[in-house]
Design a protein around this motif. Structure first.
Motif, short mmCIF file in Angstrom:
data_model
loop_
_atom_site.label_atom_id
_atom_site.label_comp_id
_atom_site.label_asym_id
_atom_site.label_seq_id
_atom_site.Cartn_x
_atom_site.Cartn_y
_atom_site.Cartn_z
N ALA A 128 -10.91 64.42 54.60
CA ALA A 128 -10.79 62.96 54.56
C ALA A 128 -12.05 62.29 55.08
O ALA A 128 -12.06 61.09 55.31
CB ALA A 128 -9.59 62.52 55.40
N GLY A 129 -13.11 63.07 55.26
CA GLY A 129 -14.41 62.55 55.66
C GLY A 129 -15.38 62.67 54.50
O GLY A 129 -15.08 62.27 53.37
N SER A 130 -16.53 63.31 54.75
CA SER A 130 -17.57 63.32 53.73
C SER A 130 -17.29 64.30 52.59
O SER A 130 -17.94 64.21 51.55
CB SER A 130 -18.92 63.66 54.37
OG SER A 130 -18.97 65.00 54.78
N ILE A 131 -16.35 65.22 52.76
CA ILE A 131 -16.07 66.16 51.67
C ILE A 131 -15.54 65.41 50.45
O ILE A 131 -16.06 65.55 49.34
CB ILE A 131 -15.06 67.24 52.12
CG1 ILE A 131 -15.75 68.22 53.09
CG2 ILE A 131 -14.50 67.99 50.92
CD1 ILE A 131 -14.83 69.30 53.61
N ALA A 132 -14.51 64.59 50.64
CA ALA A 132 -13.91 63.88 49.51
C ALA A 132 -14.55 62.52 49.27
O ALA A 132 -14.63 62.08 48.13
CB ALA A 132 -12.41 63.71 49.74
N LEU A 133 -15.00 61.84 50.34
CA LEU A 133 -15.48 60.48 50.19
C LEU A 133 -16.94 60.45 49.75
O LEU A 133 -17.25 60.06 48.63
CB LEU A 133 -15.26 59.70 51.48
CG LEU A 133 -13.78 59.59 51.92
CD1 LEU A 133 -13.65 58.77 53.19
CD2 LEU A 133 -12.92 59.00 50.81
N THR A 134 -17.86 60.87 50.61
CA THR A 134 -19.27 60.91 50.20
C THR A 134 -19.48 61.96 49.12
O THR A 134 -20.24 61.75 48.18
CB THR A 134 -20.17 61.21 51.41
OG1 THR A 134 -20.05 60.14 52.35
CG2 THR A 134 -21.62 61.35 50.97
N GLY A 135 -18.81 63.10 49.24
CA GLY A 135 -19.02 64.19 48.30
C GLY A 135 -18.43 63.96 46.93
O GLY A 135 -18.97 64.41 45.92
N GLY A 136 -17.30 63.28 46.85
CA GLY A 136 -16.66 63.04 45.57
C GLY A 136 -15.84 64.23 45.10
O GLY A 136 -15.62 65.19 45.84
N HIS A 137 -15.40 64.17 43.84
CA HIS A 137 -14.48 65.18 43.33
C HIS A 137 -15.10 66.57 43.26
O HIS A 137 -14.44 67.57 43.56
CB HIS A 137 -13.99 64.77 41.93
CG HIS A 137 -13.11 63.56 41.94
ND1 HIS A 137 -13.62 62.29 41.86
CD2 HIS A 137 -11.77 63.43 42.05
CE1 HIS A 137 -12.62 61.42 41.89
NE2 HIS A 137 -11.49 62.08 42.00
N GLY A 138 -16.38 66.66 42.87
CA GLY A 138 -16.99 67.97 42.74
C GLY A 138 -17.09 68.70 44.08
O GLY A 138 -16.72 69.87 44.19
N VAL A 377 -28.08 63.44 48.69
CA VAL A 377 -26.86 63.23 49.47
C VAL A 377 -26.02 64.49 49.52
O VAL A 377 -25.38 64.80 50.54
CB VAL A 377 -26.06 62.03 48.91
CG1 VAL A 377 -25.49 62.33 47.53
CG2 VAL A 377 -24.95 61.63 49.87
N ASP A 378 -26.03 65.28 48.43
CA ASP A 378 -25.26 66.53 48.42
C ASP A 378 -25.86 67.55 49.38
O ASP A 378 -25.13 68.29 50.05
CB ASP A 378 -25.21 67.11 47.00
CG ASP A 378 -24.35 66.29 46.07
OD1 ASP A 378 -23.31 65.77 46.53
OD2 ASP A 378 -24.71 66.14 44.89
N ILE A 379 -27.19 67.59 49.46
CA ILE A 379 -27.84 68.53 50.37
C ILE A 379 -27.57 68.13 51.81
O ILE A 379 -27.22 68.98 52.66
CB ILE A 379 -29.36 68.58 50.09
CG1 ILE A 379 -29.62 69.21 48.73
CG2 ILE A 379 -30.08 69.36 51.19
CD1 ILE A 379 -31.08 69.24 48.34
N ILE A 380 -27.73 66.85 52.14
CA ILE A 380 -27.47 66.38 53.50
C ILE A 380 -26.01 66.61 53.87
O ILE A 380 -25.68 67.07 54.97
CB ILE A 380 -27.83 64.89 53.63
CG1 ILE A 380 -29.34 64.68 53.41
CG2 ILE A 380 -27.43 64.34 55.00
CD1 ILE A 380 -29.75 63.23 53.32
N ASN A 381 -25.12 66.30 52.93
CA ASN A 381 -23.69 66.48 53.16
C ASN A 381 -23.36 67.95 53.41
O ASN A 381 -22.61 68.29 54.34
CB ASN A 381 -22.90 65.95 51.97
CG ASN A 381 -21.42 65.80 52.26
OD1 ASN A 381 -21.01 65.71 53.42
ND2 ASN A 381 -20.61 65.77 51.23
N ALA A 382 -23.92 68.83 52.58
CA ALA A 382 -23.66 70.26 52.75
C ALA A 382 -24.19 70.77 54.09
O ALA A 382 -23.56 71.60 54.75
CB ALA A 382 -24.28 71.05 51.60
N PHE A 383 -25.36 70.27 54.49
CA PHE A 383 -25.94 70.67 55.78
C PHE A 383 -25.03 70.26 56.94
O PHE A 383 -24.71 71.06 57.83
CB PHE A 383 -27.32 70.03 55.94
CG PHE A 383 -27.92 70.20 57.31
CD1 PHE A 383 -28.48 71.41 57.69
CD2 PHE A 383 -27.91 69.15 58.21
CE1 PHE A 383 -29.03 71.57 58.95
CE2 PHE A 383 -28.46 69.29 59.48
CZ PHE A 383 -29.02 70.52 59.85
N VAL A 384 -24.57 69.01 56.92
CA VAL A 384 -23.70 68.51 58.00
C VAL A 384 -22.38 69.28 58.01
O VAL A 384 -21.90 69.70 59.08
CB VAL A 384 -23.44 67.00 57.83
CG1 VAL A 384 -22.39 66.52 58.82
CG2 VAL A 384 -24.74 66.22 58.03
#
Length: 396
Positions: A128-138, A377-384
């Motif tokens: 319910a954080g960046s996985i679904a929201l910032t990250g989106g469906h993929g 954004v995907d790289i930053i998100n994956a890192f976090v």
């Protein structure tokens, strides 16, 4: 009723086309950029849930191709990332990227804190954080599939899809009004006189050739095979990098090493392969949703989403707008930030188009946002997420 692999693929394509038709016919869906596979998959899921509830009729699909489709999507994203374009973003791009890291940390901290308050597993807070929201469906599909298998979390895949869809709509709803508020409050005006200078006419691009399509397909397959190999080699390392991220990194490497060898690469077929792969993956995922179970367990997550909306809007207004320059371009970039911090890059672009259509062009925003949303954004998100999942109280 059961469908074999080929029949399952045909059903997924059919529902993708149905979703596109419905989106074009219903203005609300097209206005907020609801993806075709989400619409088509949800239509099928509703019908399948009704058939199960009222007629005890079940439909099953062979989903063995799904993991490959997901890896092909991320490999294609990497192959479309031309690092030479970064120079055109000027100072605005690194500033915008610098704002993403603390925001994603904040978004995940909010989700984990809310999960703790609601007595949920911390991983649900990340979903319910960046996985679904910032990250989106993929990204939601990539991570939640692993959570379901490794952590044995029930309904996590379905909840991830649901939260990503809700975020997509919310991101499209709040972006424009927030930008309008900033423009009115600060008396901002666009540089209308620059509008003429920004209109550059290009020749129609050459058609996609068989050679360029095969080259893109070869690049995608090479990135997938290499990513799978690297994920296996480093599976026992203290910090585990997801398989899909290895595929994207290799795709980036292939795309940006080819020009050094004086090999021309057409991004367009790679983008098509990536988009088709994601669409089929998503529609197959959505078609198998058990909506009745999702509805029973969605309550606490809607509360988390409400809190996340407040956090996103506050960060956008108080941090993003301020550091991007507090001018008209900053207000447009803020609308975009709201779009992909809750939805996707497509939502961000739609927000910017709505604002600029009313108040004037914002050329810098239209340059930096796609660059940031394409893969940074995907790289930053994956890192976090990798860092947070390595924490004992989260991933344990």
């Amino acid at each position: 009723m059961s469908f074999a692999a080929l029949g399952s693929l045909l059903a997924a394509i059919a529902m993708q086309l149905v979703g596109g038709f419905v989106n074009r016919k219903i203005p609300f869906l097209s206005r907020y950029n609801i993806p075709d596979p989400i619409t088509g998959g949800l239509i099928f899921a509703v019908l399948a849930s009704a058939a199960l509830e009222f007629f005890d009729f079940t439909i099953t699909f062979d989903q063995s191709i799904k993991p490959l489709l997901l890896l092909m999507f991320f490999a294609g994203v990497g192959l479309c990332a031309d690092l030479r374009l970064l120079k055109r973003g000027g100072k605005a791009l690194p500033i915008f990227l610098a704002l993403l890291l603390p925001f994603i940390l904040l978004q995940n901290a909010t989700g984990v804190a809310m999960a703790w308050l609601l007595d949920l597993h911390p991983i649900f807070g990340l979903v319910a954080g960046s996985i679904a929201l910032t990250g989106g469906h993929g990204t939601a599909a990539a991570y939640t599939d692993g959570f379901a298998q490794i952590n044995n979390l029930q309904m996590v895949v379905e909840l991830g899809m649901m939260l990503a869809t809700v975020g997509l709509v919310v991101g499209g709803i709040v972006g424009g009004p927030v930008a309008q508020f900033l423009i009115k409050r600060h008396g901002l005006r666009s540089a209308a006189e620059e509008a003429v200078d920004t209109h550059v006419f290009h020749e129609a691009p050459a058609p996609i050739s068989t050679h360029s399509a095969l080259a893109a397909l070869a690049g995608v397959i090479a990135a997938v095979l290499g990513g799978q190999r690297l994920a296996g080699l480093f599976s026992d390392s203290p910090i585990t990098v997801p398989e899909f991220l290895w595929c994207m990194i290799l795709g980036i490497a292939i795309r940006n090493l080819l020009p050094l060898a004086r090999i021309r690469f057409d991004d367009r077929p790679a983008e098509i392969i990536s988009n088709v792969s994601l669409s089929l993956f998503l529609v197959m995922t959505m078609m198998t949703l058990d909506l009745l179970d999702v509805a029973r367990s969605a309550g606490p997550f809607m509360l988390i989403v409400l809190v996340q909306i407040a956090v996103v809007v506050a960060y956008a207004v108080l941090v993003c707008f301020r550091f991007m320059g507090r001018d008209y371009e900053a207000s447009v970039t803020t609308a975009a930030f709201l779009g992909f911090s809750m939805g996707t890059t497509a939502t961000a672009m739609a927000n910017m188009q709505a604002v600029s259509a009313k108040h004037g062009p914002a050329p810098t925003s239209f340059l930096i946002v796609p660059l940031a949303g394409a893969f940074f954004v995907d790289i930053i998100n994956a890192f976090v997420l990798t860092m947070m999942l390595s924490l004992p109280f989260v991933g344990g």
